[in-house]
Design a protein around this motif. Structure first.
Motif, PDB file in Angstrom:
ATOM      1  N   LEU A 125       0.829  -1.351   0.041  1.00  0.00           N
ATOM      2  CA  LEU A 125      -0.040   0.004  -0.120  1.00  0.00           C
ATOM      3  C   LEU A 125       0.951   1.153   0.078  1.00  0.00           C
ATOM      4  CD1 LEU A 125      -2.562  -1.207   2.561  1.00  0.00           C
ATOM      5  CD2 LEU A 125      -2.624  -1.373   0.426  1.00  0.00           C
ATOM      6  N   ASP A 126       0.274   2.529  -0.569  1.00  0.00           N
ATOM      7  CA  ASP A 126       1.108   3.592  -0.306  1.00  0.00           C
ATOM      8  C   ASP A 126       1.280   3.983   0.855  1.00  0.00           C
ATOM      9  OD1 ASP A 126      -1.118   5.726   0.295  1.00  0.00           O
ATOM     10  OD2 ASP A 126      -2.117   4.388  -1.081  1.00  0.00           O
ATOM     11  N   GLY A 127       2.157   4.879   1.316  1.00  0.00           N
ATOM     12  CA  GLY A 127       2.603   5.078   2.693  1.00  0.00           C
ATOM     13  C   GLY A 127       1.464   5.821   3.383  1.00  0.00           C
ATOM     14  N   PRO A 128       0.679   6.843   3.107  1.00  0.00           N
ATOM     15  CA  PRO A 128      -0.435   7.229   3.945  1.00  0.00           C
ATOM     16  C   PRO A 128      -1.498   6.232   4.196  1.00  0.00           C
ATOM     17  CG  PRO A 128       0.252   8.971   2.053  1.00  0.00           C
ATOM     18  CD  PRO A 128       0.899   7.769   1.806  1.00  0.00           C
ATOM     19  N   THR A 129      -1.746   5.412   3.177  1.00  0.00           N
ATOM     20  CA  THR A 129      -2.726   4.272   3.417  1.00  0.00           C
ATOM     21  C   THR A 129      -2.230   3.312   4.555  1.00  0.00           C
ATOM     22  OG1 THR A 129      -3.672   4.708   1.273  1.00  0.00           O
ATOM     23  CG2 THR A 129      -4.246   2.802   2.387  1.00  0.00           C
ATOM     24  N   ARG A 130      -1.092   2.935   4.132  1.00  0.00           N
ATOM     25  CA  ARG A 130      -0.132   1.925   5.291  1.00  0.00           C
ATOM     26  C   ARG A 130      -0.259   2.648   6.636  1.00  0.00           C
ATOM     27  NH1 ARG A 130       3.771   0.790   2.285  1.00  0.00           N
ATOM     28  NH2 ARG A 130       5.171   2.680   3.027  1.00  0.00           N
ATOM     29  N   ALA A 131      -0.067   3.727   6.906  1.00  0.00           N
ATOM     30  CA  ALA A 131       0.172   4.652   7.982  1.00  0.00           C
ATOM     31  C   ALA A 131      -1.240   4.606   8.740  1.00  0.00           C
ATOM     32  CB  ALA A 131       0.857   6.067   7.887  1.00  0.00           C
ATOM     33  N   ARG A 132      -2.230   4.991   7.922  1.00  0.00           N
ATOM     34  CA  ARG A 132      -3.729   5.178   8.740  1.00  0.00           C
ATOM     35  C   ARG A 132      -4.170   4.038   8.869  1.00  0.00           C
ATOM     36  NH1 ARG A 132      -8.481   4.282   6.362  1.00  0.00           N
ATOM     37  NH2 ARG A 132      -7.440   4.048   4.092  1.00  0.00           N
ATOM     38  N   LEU A 133      -3.912   2.871   8.199  1.00  0.00           N
ATOM     39  CA  LEU A 133      -4.566   1.681   8.409  1.00  0.00           C
ATOM     40  C   LEU A 133      -3.598   0.767   9.789  1.00  0.00           C
ATOM     41  CD1 LEU A 133      -5.060  -0.028   4.976  1.00  0.00           C
ATOM     42  CD2 LEU A 133      -6.897   0.855   6.760  1.00  0.00           C
ATOM     43  N   SER A 134      -2.141   0.907   9.624  1.00  0.00           N
ATOM     44  CA  SER A 134      -1.470   0.371  10.981  1.00  0.00           C
ATOM     45  C   SER A 134      -2.268   1.067  12.272  1.00  0.00           C
ATOM     46  CB  SER A 134      -0.084   1.033  10.635  1.00  0.00           C
ATOM     47  OG  SER A 134       0.380   0.019   9.734  1.00  0.00           O
ATOM     48  N   GLU A 135      -2.421   2.581  12.092  1.00  0.00           N
ATOM     49  CA  GLU A 135      -2.838   3.303  13.467  1.00  0.00           C
ATOM     50  C   GLU A 135      -4.301   2.818  13.727  1.00  0.00           C
ATOM     51  OE1 GLU A 135      -3.394   5.180  16.789  1.00  0.00           O
ATOM     52  OE2 GLU A 135      -1.491   4.639  15.806  1.00  0.00           O
ATOM     53  N   LYS A 136      -5.122   2.480  12.912  1.00  0.00           N
ATOM     54  CA  LYS A 136      -6.514   2.039  13.107  1.00  0.00           C
ATOM     55  C   LYS A 136      -6.405   0.798  13.499  1.00  0.00           C
ATOM     56  CE  LYS A 136     -10.244   0.418  10.232  1.00  0.00           C
ATOM     57  NZ  LYS A 136     -10.939   0.198   8.656  1.00  0.00           N
ATOM     58  N   TYR A 137      -5.724  -0.170  12.966  1.00  0.00           N
ATOM     59  CA  TYR A 137      -5.318  -1.501  13.619  1.00  0.00           C
ATOM     60  C   TYR A 137      -5.107  -1.670  15.233  1.00  0.00           C
ATOM     61  CZ  TYR A 137      -6.416  -2.708   8.624  1.00  0.00           C
ATOM     62  OH  TYR A 137      -6.578  -2.739   7.430  1.00  0.00           O
ATOM     63  N   ALA A 138      -3.872  -0.909  15.313  1.00  0.00           N
ATOM     64  CA  ALA A 138      -3.311  -0.752  16.614  1.00  0.00           C
ATOM     65  C   ALA A 138      -4.492  -0.315  17.678  1.00  0.00           C
ATOM     66  CB  ALA A 138      -2.062   0.151  16.334  1.00  0.00           C
ATOM     67  N   THR A 139      -5.248   0.853  17.164  1.00  0.00           N
ATOM     68  CA  THR A 139      -6.130   1.232  18.339  1.00  0.00           C
ATOM     69  C   THR A 139      -7.059   0.466  18.462  1.00  0.00           C
ATOM     70  OG1 THR A 139      -6.052   3.557  17.100  1.00  0.00           O
ATOM     71  CG2 THR A 139      -8.077   2.956  18.295  1.00  0.00           C
ATOM     72  N   MET A 140      -7.654  -0.385  17.467  1.00  0.00           N
ATOM     73  CA  MET A 140      -8.732  -1.566  17.912  1.00  0.00           C
ATOM     74  C   MET A 140      -7.963  -2.579  18.698  1.00  0.00           C
ATOM     75  SD  MET A 140     -11.791  -2.572  17.445  1.00  0.00           S
ATOM     76  CE  MET A 140     -12.331  -1.134  16.637  1.00  0.00           C
ATOM     77  N   ARG A 141      -6.734  -2.948  18.448  1.00  0.00           N
ATOM     78  CA  ARG A 141      -6.145  -3.954  19.286  1.00  0.00           C
ATOM     79  C   ARG A 141      -5.975  -3.784  20.720  1.00  0.00           C
ATOM     80  NH1 ARG A 141      -3.640  -8.348  17.264  1.00  0.00           N
ATOM     81  NH2 ARG A 141      -2.320  -8.552  19.123  1.00  0.00           N
ATOM     82  N   ARG A 142      -5.826  -2.256  21.069  1.00  0.00           N
ATOM     83  CA  ARG A 142      -5.770  -1.474  22.215  1.00  0.00           C
ATOM     84  C   ARG A 142      -7.268  -1.735  22.832  1.00  0.00           C
ATOM     85  NH1 ARG A 142      -2.519   2.023  20.067  1.00  0.00           N
ATOM     86  NH2 ARG A 142      -4.044   3.678  19.685  1.00  0.00           N
ATOM     87  N   LEU A 143      -8.138  -1.321  22.187  1.00  0.00           N
ATOM     88  CA  LEU A 143      -9.506  -1.196  22.598  1.00  0.00           C
ATOM     89  C   LEU A 143     -10.154  -2.634  23.075  1.00  0.00           C
ATOM     90  CD1 LEU A 143     -11.200   1.293  19.991  1.00  0.00           C
ATOM     91  CD2 LEU A 143     -10.960   1.514  22.620  1.00  0.00           C
ATOM     92  N   LEU A 144      -9.416  -3.824  22.298  1.00  0.00           N
ATOM     93  CA  LEU A 144     -10.008  -4.964  22.372  1.00  0.00           C
ATOM     94  C   LEU A 144      -9.194  -5.624  23.664  1.00  0.00           C
ATOM     95  CD1 LEU A 144     -10.791  -5.866  18.975  1.00  0.00           C
ATOM     96  CD2 LEU A 144     -12.470  -5.669  20.798  1.00  0.00           C
ATOM     97  N   GLY A 145      -8.158  -4.985  24.116  1.00  0.00           N
ATOM     98  CA  GLY A 145      -7.123  -5.611  25.157  1.00  0.00           C
ATOM     99  C   GLY A 145      -6.102  -6.573  24.757  1.00  0.00           C
ATOM    100  N   LEU A 146      -5.935  -6.587  23.409  1.00  0.00           N
ATOM    101  CA  LEU A 146      -5.034  -7.522  22.641  1.00  0.00           C
ATOM    102  C   LEU A 146      -3.626  -6.990  22.829  1.00  0.00           C
ATOM    103  CD1 LEU A 146      -7.072  -8.407  19.578  1.00  0.00           C
ATOM    104  CD2 LEU A 146      -6.716  -9.843  21.592  1.00  0.00           C
ATOM    105  N   THR A 147      -2.737  -7.642  23.248  1.00  0.00           N
ATOM    106  CA  THR A 147      -1.235  -7.255  23.218  1.00  0.00           C
ATOM    107  C   THR A 147      -0.572  -6.924  21.765  1.00  0.00           C
ATOM    108  OG1 THR A 147      -0.517  -9.595  23.208  1.00  0.00           O
ATOM    109  CG2 THR A 147      -0.547  -8.475  25.346  1.00  0.00           C
ATOM    110  N   ALA A 148       0.314  -6.513  21.500  1.00  0.00           N
ATOM    111  CA  ALA A 148       1.069  -6.103  20.244  1.00  0.00           C
ATOM    112  C   ALA A 148       1.126  -7.633  19.578  1.00  0.00           C
ATOM    113  CB  ALA A 148       2.367  -5.304  20.656  1.00  0.00           C
ATOM    114  N   PRO A 149       1.121  -7.627  18.233  1.00  0.00           N
ATOM    115  CA  PRO A 149       1.292  -9.003  17.526  1.00  0.00           C
ATOM    116  C   PRO A 149       2.592  -9.343  17.759  1.00  0.00           C
ATOM    117  CG  PRO A 149       0.989  -7.164  16.013  1.00  0.00           C
ATOM    118  CD  PRO A 149       0.705  -6.425  17.526  1.00  0.00           C
TER     119      PRO A 149
END
Length: 149
Positions: A125-149
Motif C-alpha cells: 500500500l502507499d505510505g499514507p494508507t499504510r500509516a492510517r491503517l496501521s494506526e487503525k488496527y493498533a487502536t482496535m487492538r488496544r480497545l480489545l485488550g489485545l497485546t501487540a502482535p
C-alpha cells in the motif's frame, strides 16, 4: 433443521466475495481464508471458523442481514458475524465493546486484525494508507485488550 457445514459456509463466503478485491487488489477470498485459518490455528471452534468465513459479508453488502438471520447457522455464528459488522458512523469503542460482549467474537476479530496488519500485506500500500491503517488496527487492538502482535 440441520446447520450448514463448514465447507458449505466456505463456499457461500467465497461465492459472495468472488468479485471483490482488497485494498492491495488481491482477491478478497484470500483475506477471509486467512482469517478462517487464523481462527483454526488459534484453537477456534467450528462456529468461530464459520463466523470467520462470513465476518465481512454483511458489512461489505455481499450477503444481506436477512440472509444471515434466516441462514441455517447456529445462533452463536450469527451473533459473532453481527458483532463484527460495523454500523455506519459507529465509533471504534462502541464496535469494540460489542465484540467483547459477544462470546467467541474476540478470537475471530484477533485473527482478522492479525491478517489486516500483516506487514507483507501492508507493504504494497502507499505510505499514507499504510500509516492510517496501521494506526487503525493498533487502536482496535488496544480497545480489545489485545497485546501487540
Amino acid at each position: 433443521m440441520p446447520h450448514l457445514t463448514l465447507a458449505q459456509v466456505e463456499a457461500i463466503a467465497r461465492e459472495a466475495h468472488a468479485h471483490q478485491t482488497d485494498k492491495a487488489g488481491r482477491p478478497y477470498a484470500e483475506h477471509i481464508q486467512a482469517v478462517a485459518e487464523g481462527v483454526r490455528a488459534r484453537g477456534g471452534t467450528d462456529e468461530q471458523i464459520a463466523a470467520a468465513w462470513l465476518h465481512d459479508a454483511v458489512e461489505d453488502d455481499v450477503l444481506s442481514r436477512e440472509w444471515l438471520e434466516s441462514a441455517e447457522l447456529p445462533q452463536s455464528v450469527k451473533d459473532m458475524v453481527d458483532a463484527m459488522t460495523k454500523r455506519p458512523g459507529e465509533e471504534a469503542d462502541a464496535y469494540a465493546r460489542r465484540i467483547l460482549a459477544t462470546p467467541g467474537a474476540l478470537l475471530v476479530k484477533e485473527s482478522d486484525l492479525a491478517h489486516n496488519a500483516d506487514p507483507a500485506r501492508l507493504a504494497v500500500l502507499d505510505g499514507p494508507t499504510r500509516a492510517r491503517l496501521s494506526e487503525k488496527y493498533a487502536t482496535m487492538r488496544r480497545l480489545l485488550g489485545l497485546t501487540a502482535p
